[in-house]
Design a protein around this motif. Structure first.
Motif, mmCIF file in Angstrom:
data_model
loop_
_atom_site.group_PDB
_atom_site.id
_atom_site.type_symbol
_atom_site.label_atom_id
_atom_site.label_comp_id
_atom_site.label_asym_id
_atom_site.label_seq_id
_atom_site.Cartn_x
_atom_site.Cartn_y
_atom_site.Cartn_z
ATOM 1 N N ILE A 119 -17.593 -30.302 -35.872
ATOM 2 C CA ILE A 119 -16.820 -31.067 -34.900
ATOM 3 C C ILE A 119 -16.757 -32.512 -35.375
ATOM 4 C CG2 ILE A 119 -16.638 -31.779 -32.482
ATOM 5 C CD1 ILE A 119 -18.447 -29.317 -31.828
ATOM 6 N N ASP A 120 -15.547 -32.992 -35.623
ATOM 7 C CA ASP A 120 -15.344 -34.355 -36.142
ATOM 8 C C ASP A 120 -16.166 -34.605 -37.397
ATOM 9 O OD1 ASP A 120 -13.661 -34.801 -34.005
ATOM 10 O OD2 ASP A 120 -15.221 -35.671 -32.751
ATOM 11 N N GLY A 121 -16.244 -33.590 -38.244
ATOM 12 C CA GLY A 121 -16.908 -33.742 -39.536
ATOM 13 C C GLY A 121 -18.402 -33.518 -39.527
ATOM 14 N N VAL A 122 -19.002 -33.254 -38.358
ATOM 15 C CA VAL A 122 -20.454 -33.081 -38.251
ATOM 16 C C VAL A 122 -20.751 -31.713 -37.646
ATOM 17 C CG1 VAL A 122 -22.572 -34.006 -37.238
ATOM 18 C CG2 VAL A 122 -20.767 -35.563 -37.974
ATOM 19 N N LEU A 123 -21.765 -31.015 -38.194
ATOM 20 C CA LEU A 123 -22.099 -29.673 -37.716
ATOM 21 C C LEU A 123 -22.975 -29.710 -36.462
ATOM 22 C CD1 LEU A 123 -22.803 -27.840 -41.086
ATOM 23 C CD2 LEU A 123 -20.997 -27.279 -39.457
ATOM 24 N N LYS A 124 -22.689 -28.753 -35.550
ATOM 25 C CA LYS A 124 -23.492 -28.626 -34.335
ATOM 26 C C LYS A 124 -23.631 -27.145 -33.992
ATOM 27 C CE LYS A 124 -23.690 -29.805 -29.447
ATOM 28 N NZ LYS A 124 -22.995 -30.403 -28.291
ATOM 29 N N GLU A 125 -24.870 -26.702 -33.725
ATOM 30 C CA GLU A 125 -25.110 -25.299 -33.387
ATOM 31 C C GLU A 125 -24.591 -25.001 -31.984
ATOM 32 O OE1 GLU A 125 -28.647 -22.531 -34.549
ATOM 33 O OE2 GLU A 125 -29.205 -23.580 -32.710
ATOM 34 N N ILE A 126 -23.855 -23.869 -31.862
ATOM 35 C CA ILE A 126 -23.315 -23.507 -30.545
ATOM 36 C C ILE A 126 -23.852 -22.174 -30.035
ATOM 37 C CG2 ILE A 126 -21.203 -24.861 -30.739
ATOM 38 C CD1 ILE A 126 -19.811 -22.111 -31.431
ATOM 39 N N PHE A 127 -24.170 -21.232 -30.939
ATOM 40 C CA PHE A 127 -24.707 -19.924 -30.537
ATOM 41 C C PHE A 127 -25.788 -19.501 -31.515
ATOM 42 C CE2 PHE A 127 -21.722 -19.372 -27.304
ATOM 43 C CZ PHE A 127 -20.419 -19.469 -27.761
ATOM 44 N N VAL A 128 -26.643 -18.613 -31.052
ATOM 45 C CA VAL A 128 -27.610 -17.947 -31.922
ATOM 46 C C VAL A 128 -27.463 -16.449 -31.691
ATOM 47 C CG1 VAL A 128 -30.036 -17.602 -32.511
ATOM 48 C CG2 VAL A 128 -29.214 -19.888 -31.905
ATOM 49 N N ILE A 129 -27.216 -15.704 -32.764
ATOM 50 C CA ILE A 129 -27.000 -14.259 -32.672
ATOM 51 C C ILE A 129 -28.222 -13.533 -33.207
ATOM 52 C CG2 ILE A 129 -25.545 -12.339 -33.467
ATOM 53 C CD1 ILE A 129 -23.265 -14.325 -33.741
ATOM 54 N N ASP A 130 -28.618 -12.462 -32.548
ATOM 55 C CA ASP A 130 -29.757 -11.667 -33.012
ATOM 56 C C ASP A 130 -29.454 -11.060 -34.383
ATOM 57 O OD1 ASP A 130 -30.665 -12.318 -30.576
ATOM 58 O OD2 ASP A 130 -30.903 -10.286 -29.811
ATOM 59 N N ILE A 131 -30.464 -11.018 -35.244
ATOM 60 C CA ILE A 131 -30.285 -10.527 -36.610
ATOM 61 C C ILE A 131 -29.878 -9.049 -36.625
ATOM 62 C CG2 ILE A 131 -32.686 -9.812 -37.033
ATOM 63 C CD1 ILE A 131 -30.540 -11.854 -39.503
ATOM 64 N N GLU A 132 -30.269 -8.301 -35.576
ATOM 65 C CA GLU A 132 -29.977 -6.857 -35.571
ATOM 66 C C GLU A 132 -28.500 -6.538 -35.346
ATOM 67 O OE1 GLU A 132 -31.710 -4.927 -31.865
ATOM 68 O OE2 GLU A 132 -32.664 -6.911 -31.816
ATOM 69 N N VAL A 133 -27.727 -7.512 -34.842
ATOM 70 C CA VAL A 133 -26.286 -7.268 -34.668
ATOM 71 C C VAL A 133 -25.470 -7.916 -35.787
ATOM 72 C CG1 VAL A 133 -26.605 -7.221 -32.168
ATOM 73 C CG2 VAL A 133 -25.748 -9.302 -33.255
ATOM 74 N N TYR A 134 -26.158 -8.596 -36.674
ATOM 75 C CA TYR A 134 -25.482 -9.402 -37.703
ATOM 76 C C TYR A 134 -24.594 -8.571 -38.628
ATOM 77 C CZ TYR A 134 -25.231 -11.599 -42.315
ATOM 78 O OH TYR A 134 -24.808 -12.051 -43.530
ATOM 79 N N ASN A 135 -25.108 -7.458 -39.153
ATOM 80 C CA ASN A 135 -24.338 -6.664 -40.120
ATOM 81 C C ASN A 135 -23.040 -6.134 -39.521
ATOM 82 O OD1 ASN A 135 -26.045 -6.942 -42.339
ATOM 83 N ND2 ASN A 135 -27.383 -5.291 -41.646
ATOM 84 N N ALA A 136 -23.119 -5.633 -38.282
ATOM 85 C CA ALA A 136 -21.913 -5.137 -37.618
ATOM 86 C C ALA A 136 -20.941 -6.279 -37.341
ATOM 87 C CB ALA A 136 -22.296 -4.439 -36.313
#
Length: 553
Positions: free
Chosen positions: A207-224
């Motif tokens: 956002i405006d050139g700077v990174l900001k975390e918005i969500f965290v996803i569980d590793i077990e759903v990552y591959n799908a």
């Protein structure tokens, strides 16, 4: 709570005139009193929503609460009926041993007050007032967060089911992707970064050139999750050892967006970056960039030349491509033929023939450029000049009656001439072809909702002391929810423009170094980018800290 003649208060405070009050009352009568007087004042532009809410708070002796200036515990909202809070345009923002604190948009809506009193019976309610749009925005954020949590739970159940189909448009995975895209667009992000680590997956927005975390996803759903995105972009889901590039389109909030996807293998899995391409950006013109009048005129003088080459320079992410598209918007017409060579094509422009680089079949910039010259173009845009062959062909085209635009990676405008020499182009060729160089950066803009005067650290002042006027002032954003407490919202372009005149052309043809060219350019109106950036800082558009973060004095 008492009856209020808000119109008389506004007249007393010189917010409106007696005539404007009478006009508003007449309009209310014409609408059969379906609109409140306050709504009409806001619609007519006499007062904004926040000012109206503050006046109402003062008159009713209720505290005004800036929801963007306090830290709201969103989990607290789960204790109370959200449907009633939304229906009454109110929000529970705090609770202690004695009270439940509720902010409401309209404290004169007695039906809403009665509904809230019946719904919240655990403790007495202490009412405050906030603008309706602020309350609605908080609920919008809550909706995204809550929907994502439930979707991740649904994704886990879906993956473990026997009839799981990764390519289904109705799947929970697809809904999760759509929610992340929607949240990122609401945040005005330019890119979405999906990065796996040992225990989970971080979703961040630039956002405006700077990174900001918005969500965290569980590793077990990552591959799908990754597989479904790769299917959208027509990538090989079985290939996880090589980087891949693709793109897809999706409608978000009723508006069409393109997403450019890049994958890269990392220690814990594939990292994904999605560039959000808003098709509205193709409508941008140079007048939309907030350029100083002098710089705008210089650019317009350059781009109306019949032939020659113009370079846009700056580091990655400095907005060079957007500037090129704006220039093409400025000069395109049914009377001239414009051809672009891009890698990749980000936006589709009307009246412009766009060609895509494809290294798999040896169609690079130089190869396509040679074939473009046989297409009888008037204007050529080369997305990037990466090698000596592309540069020589582009310069050759500019010398044979074509207007050529391209980009280079240099830190300032005079360095572009040095860079061309380093790519083995003869000095006389540079002197004969080069019209000018535009070097640019993007600076974060101070949030208008939390802007305040500011005294920077003395070390920062020392770096720019010789450029400061006698009575200078600097500003900064103190941070609020409008800007996610960063103090900045959106970005502005700053630039320096080197126009090649007869004197500079003579120095270039003689192979003079960058310093001599720089000194001569100063005599003819060239000003380094720092001057433009500091001017923006003095005008309270950006901060000194941001200027020095991006530009080296």
């Amino acid at each position: 709570m008492q009856t209020l003649k808000i119109g008389d208060i506004l007249v007393e405070k010189n917010k409106i005139t007696q005539q404007q009050l009478q006009a508003a009352l007449q309009k209310q009568k014409e609408n059969n009193f379906t609109k409140k007087l306050g709504e009409i004042f806001i619609e007519e532009g006499y007062i904004n929503e926040s000012e109206f809410a503050q006046l109402l708070a003062t008159q009713l002796n209720i505290e005004f609460i800036d929801l963007y200036g306090i830290d709201i515990d969103l989990n607290l909202l789960n204790k109370y009926p959200l449907n009633i809070l939304k229906a009454t345009t109110s929000i529970v923002f705090k609770e202690d041993e004695d009270f439940v604190y509720v902010s409401i948009a309209d404290p004169l809506n007695y039906d809403a007050i009665e509904m809230l009193d019946r719904a919240i019976m655990t403790k007495p309610i202490k009412y405050h007032i906030s603008p309706a749009n602020d309350i609605k925005h908080i609920f919008e954020r809550v909706e995204i967060i809550e929907t994502t949590k439930s979707l991740i739970k649904s994704v886990k159940q879906e993956i473990n089911s026997t009839d799981y189909k990764a390519d289904s448009d109705q799947s929970a995975i697809m809904q999760l992707i759509a929610q992340i895209l929607k949240g990122s667009i609401i945040n005005k992000a330019s890119d979405i970064h999906i990065e796996p680590n040992e225990f989970n997956v971080s979703v961040r927005n630039r956002i405006d050139g700077v990174l900001k975390e918005i969500f965290v996803i569980d590793i077990e759903v990552y591959n799908a999750f990754v597989s479904r995105i790769k299917i959208l972009a027509n990538l090989d889901i079985s290939e996880k050892r090589k980087s891949q590039d693709g793109r897809f389109s999706m409608s978000v909030n009723g508006k069409e967006y393109d997403f450019r996807l890049s994958t890269a293998p990392t220690l814990h899995g594939e990292s994904l970056v999605m560039r959000i391409l808003d098709q509205q950006k193709i409508l941008l013109t140079l007048n939309d960039f907030g350029l100083e009048k002098e710089n705008l005129q210089k650019i317009k003088n350059l781009i109306t030349s019949p032939y020659g080459i113009i370079f846009i320079t700056g580091p990655t992410g400095s907005g060079k491509t957007t500037t090129l598209y704006a220039i093409l918007n400025e000069i395109k017409s049914i009377e001239n033929k414009i051809i672009t060579i891009e890698d990749p094509i980000e936006y589709q422009l009307p009246l412009v023939q766009q060609m895509q680089v494809n290294t798999k079949i040896n169609r690079d910039f130089s190869d396509i450029l040679r074939s473009v010259l046989r297409q009888d173009p008037d204007v050529i845009m080369v997305g990037e000049t990466r090698d000596q062959e592309t540069l020589s062909t582009a310069v050759g085209a500019s010398l044979t009656g074509h207007l050529v635009f391209s980009t280079l990676h240099t830190n300032d405008a005079p360095s572009a001439i040095t860079r061309m020499s380093q790519m083995n182009l003869e000095p006389y060729m540079i002197a004969d072809s080069l019209l000018g160089v535009i070097t640019q950066r993007l600076l974060r803009k101070i949030c208008s909702h939390c802007k305040q005067e500011h005294k920077p650290h003395i070390d920062l002042i020392a770096k720019v002391k010789k450029y400061l006027p006698p009575n200078y002032k600097f500003y900064i954003g103190k941070g609020c929810a409008h800007c996610s407490f960063s103090g900045y919202n959106d970005r502005i372009m700053v630039c320096e423009i080197l126009e090649i005149n007869a004197q500079l052309s003579s120095l270039i043809s003689k192979g003079k170094d960058k310093f001599e060219i720089y000194q001569e350019a100063l005599k003819h109106g060239y000003r380094p980018m720092l001057f433009d950036a500091l001017k923006k800082a003095f005008q309270s558009e950006t901060s000194l800290e941001e200027v020095l973060r991006v530009i080296k004095p």
